[in-house]
Design an enzyme around this catalytic site. Sequence first.
Site, short mmCIF file in Angstrom:
data_model
loop_
_atom_site.label_atom_id
_atom_site.label_comp_id
_atom_site.label_asym_id
_atom_site.label_seq_id
_atom_site.Cartn_x
_atom_site.Cartn_y
_atom_site.Cartn_z
CB SER A 406 6.57 -9.59 -10.13
OG SER A 406 6.68 -9.46 -8.75
CG HIS A 427 11.89 -11.54 -9.67
ND1 HIS A 427 11.33 -12.66 -10.23
CD2 HIS A 427 10.91 -10.99 -8.91
CE1 HIS A 427 10.07 -12.76 -9.83
NE2 HIS A 427 9.81 -11.77 -9.03
CD GLU A 439 13.19 -15.21 -12.55
OE1 GLU A 439 12.98 -15.85 -13.58
OE2 GLU A 439 12.34 -14.46 -12.04
CG ASN A 477 6.52 -14.60 -11.51
OD1 ASN A 477 6.44 -15.63 -10.85
ND2 ASN A 477 6.70 -13.42 -10.96
P1 NAI Z 1 4.20 -4.45 -0.36
O1 NAI Z 1 2.95 -3.72 -0.68
O2 NAI Z 1 4.19 -5.45 0.73
O3 NAI Z 1 5.34 -3.40 0.01
C1 NAI Z 1 5.61 -2.24 -0.72
C2 NAI Z 1 6.26 -1.24 0.23
O4 NAI Z 1 6.79 -0.19 -0.54
C3 NAI Z 1 5.28 -0.64 1.23
O5 NAI Z 1 5.80 -0.81 2.53
C4 NAI Z 1 5.23 0.84 0.85
O6 NAI Z 1 5.10 1.68 1.97
C5 NAI Z 1 6.56 1.03 0.17
N1 NAI Z 1 6.59 2.09 -0.83
C6 NAI Z 1 5.69 2.30 -1.82
N2 NAI Z 1 6.07 3.36 -2.56
C7 NAI Z 1 7.23 3.82 -2.02
C8 NAI Z 1 8.10 4.89 -2.33
N3 NAI Z 1 7.86 5.68 -3.34
N4 NAI Z 1 9.21 5.04 -1.56
C9 NAI Z 1 9.45 4.24 -0.51
N5 NAI Z 1 8.65 3.22 -0.19
C10 NAI Z 1 7.55 3.02 -0.93
O7 NAI Z 1 4.70 -5.07 -1.71
P2 NAI Z 1 5.64 -6.35 -1.95
O8 NAI Z 1 4.82 -7.57 -2.01
O9 NAI Z 1 6.76 -6.28 -0.99
O10 NAI Z 1 6.17 -6.08 -3.44
C11 NAI Z 1 7.16 -5.12 -3.70
C12 NAI Z 1 7.73 -5.38 -5.07
O11 NAI Z 1 8.29 -6.67 -5.10
C13 NAI Z 1 6.72 -5.32 -6.22
O12 NAI Z 1 7.35 -4.79 -7.34
C14 NAI Z 1 6.37 -6.79 -6.42
O13 NAI Z 1 5.93 -7.05 -7.72
C15 NAI Z 1 7.71 -7.42 -6.18
N6 NAI Z 1 7.68 -8.82 -5.78
C16 NAI Z 1 6.73 -9.28 -4.92
C17 NAI Z 1 6.72 -10.62 -4.56
C18 NAI Z 1 5.72 -11.13 -3.57
O14 NAI Z 1 5.57 -12.36 -3.48
N7 NAI Z 1 5.05 -10.30 -2.81
C19 NAI Z 1 7.71 -11.58 -5.10
C20 NAI Z 1 8.72 -10.97 -5.94
C21 NAI Z 1 8.66 -9.64 -6.28
#
Ligand code: NAI
Length: 697
Positions: A406, A427, A439, A477
């Site tokens: 993000s 993104h 994006e 953002n």
């Molecule tokens: P989340 O915490 O829901 O999911 C992250 C997942 O990644 C978890 O299931 C975890 O087990 C897995 N994970 C962590 N390290 C890992 C690794 N080394 N190898 C494999 N799996 C791994 O997080 P979320 O919300 O899905 O965010 C993920 C990314 O997307 C972040 O960079 C966030 O900034 C970005 N993002 C989030 C948005 C949102 O609204 N939640 C919107 C747009 C982007």
Amino acid sequence: MSQVIGYEKVDDIAVLSARNPPVNALGVDVRRGLLSGIERAEADGARAVLIYGEGRTYFAGADIREFGKPPQEPGLPALCNRIEASPLLVVSALHGTALGGGLEVALSCHYRIAVPSAKVGLPEVNLGIIPGAGGTQRLPRIIGVEAALDMITTGRHVRAAEALEMGVLDKIGEGDPREVGLAYTRALLAANTPRRPICEMPTPEPIDFDARYEAVLKKGRGQLSPAVAVRAVQAACEADDFASGLVRERELFTELMASDQRKGLIHAFFAERAVSKLPELQGVVPRDLHQIGVIGGGTMGAGIATSALLAGLPVVLLEMTPEAAKAAQARIASNLAGAVKRGKLSQSDHDDILQNRLELALDYDALQNVDLVIEAVFEDMEVKKQVFAQLDAVCKGGAVLATNTSYLDINEIAALTRRPDDVIGLHFFSPAHVMKLLEVVVADRTAPEVVATGFALGKRLGKTAVRAGVCDGFIGNRILSAYRTCADHMVLDGASPYQIDAALTAFGFAMGPFAVSDLAGLDIGWAARKRKRAAGLDPRARDSFYADKLCEGGYFGQKTGKGYYVYETGRRGGVPNPEVMPLIEAERAAQGISARGFTDDEIVRRYMVAMVNEAARVIGEGIARRPLDVDVTLIYGYGFPRYWGGPLKWADLQGLPNLLDDIRRWSEEDPYFWQPAPLLEQLVAEGRSFDDLNKDG
Ligand code: NAI
Ligand code: 3HC
């Protein structure tokens, strides 16, 4: 002989074929061609006229590029009336999309046949107008008021089978539209079928139009055109005769044509088509995509995987532990089940996807053959770096390596690999299988064909892709952070979060900023504030801590049932949390601020001006190429009311000098936050608008 309307005589049928690619829009030449075609057929001994479109579609509507320009004869309403009044039997054969003025031409014909794949609709309300060539008068006469209002106020595209059932079409025929149309016209002639002008049909049964007007206005969150369409249909029932109904339709159409909402919606229409047209991608061939990888199956990874699977792309999803992989699979299965429920996916495709197209993995080797991989792991630079080091080691040459970060610096991530040219930001927005915005974040070294591949993926997934450059928050953002800060300042100075949310939803936003924070999770903003404070805030920047106290109390918004609002199960939306205002009042007291009143207009103005000012910076720095890229980003990713055309179209409509005056005035009280963007000052000095920059390309 018209260039754009072909004429031929087949036995005693005059065939008029439209040749105005790409969508046979009803521009002035097409209208002239149709008029002279009808006149020629009548003088040519024909018994019937068949109208159809060559190329990919029947007429897809009036030529939108003519809107706002002086009208040229013949106008579409007069043409439709003339077609309907012809003594010959007039038939249309539809294929592709018969939309707007296109469907109105078809409705002025006496009979309509379509190929099975055709769609019909009156989408004018989406352009800020109403059908203006008799659509609001003819359609209710053949399908009734309720069905007509459904089509006209939603603008939805109706498939041929449903249109036949409703009575919009008379028949469906398989094959080439010309042949289908000729066979049908011959059959009608053979049976001596009489002409059937809709204008001669009885007036439809009325409904409670006042109640419907109010309901449609409310549903449109302030968008006028669907509600005005109700009044036009009302005229079909209540006007003295068909001609008077047409006059009323025209009056309403003309009023809307002059409105800002029409200007905003037409801007949005062309902007969303222009975003993917980047000069540097002309002739650049995207890389092939047969299979993609997703790393991390949390909120975003699962949504991205769902989106790809729904678009037919097999996915390898990598997680950290078997439990996490199972949880990811459950999220995807639940998303897919939702798609089945909404009729977007068949049960057998659903089963096939889960059994054969989704592969869960714990080992990077599983990613050896993917063509593109999107990382969606925790938002932590160290974790991202580890992931990219592994990707660099296992992925095949030419694979695109994408991050869904993000805020983090994609150049820093790319520099860690031996192939920074292949690294890009993709993104997505949450929920990723629903939200339309993507994006495409282009880092310093990203190769053009990798950018083209990002856009191609977006198109395949049904997303609207916008090019962005690298900065903290990219386009969306980053701008959000500025207008959200402005909202926080207004709370400190005396507005309540609830007044702010109400003022902005009244302006047309899908949700106000505080309700959005509750939805996204208050922990996200908390983490961002901590990150910024740790990096060192400018001493002139205003800060506040009351929202941290909510988080410290375990209130993270919707997911914990409490945030700015309290959420009860089974109830839509929340009610204000009584604990919030005392926290705000304590914060004001601690900062020695005496609260003042804000009008709703002032709230909207400050919020919007903060948005426009930051957007001008984002464009000035080249993070967004053109103002229209910002407009599309805010409309598709941030619930910005489409009928304003995006924040920069809104700005143009307000007049940029007025906005700059506001900033200068407000900078007297807060010179740090209210610094005019250099690009805004430059545009005002040159007497230019954001739209002028769009035209520069
Ligand atoms: P989340 O915490 O829901 O999911 C992250 C997942 O990644 C978890 O299931 C975890 O087990 C897995 N994970 C962590 N390290 C890992 C690794 N080394 N190898 C494999 N799996 C791994 O997080 P979320 O919300 O899905 O965010 C993920 C990314 O997307 C972040 O960079 C966030 O900034 C970005 N993002 C989030 C948005 C949102 O609204 N939640 C919107 C747009 C982007
Ligand atoms: N007028 C002028 N140009 C149009 C147009 C129209 N009505 N409809 C589409 N175009 C242009 C697009 O801008 C695009 O141009 P570009 O290639 O230079 O970018 C090109 O045609 C192809 O359009 P799309 O990329 O959108 O092609 P798709 O195949 O994805 O979609 C479509 C085709 C479904 C027809 C879609 O273009 C569409 O929805 N068009 C608008 C339809 C519409 O709203 N019609 C009503 C017009 S208002 C009216 O008729 C008023 C009347 O009641 C008096």
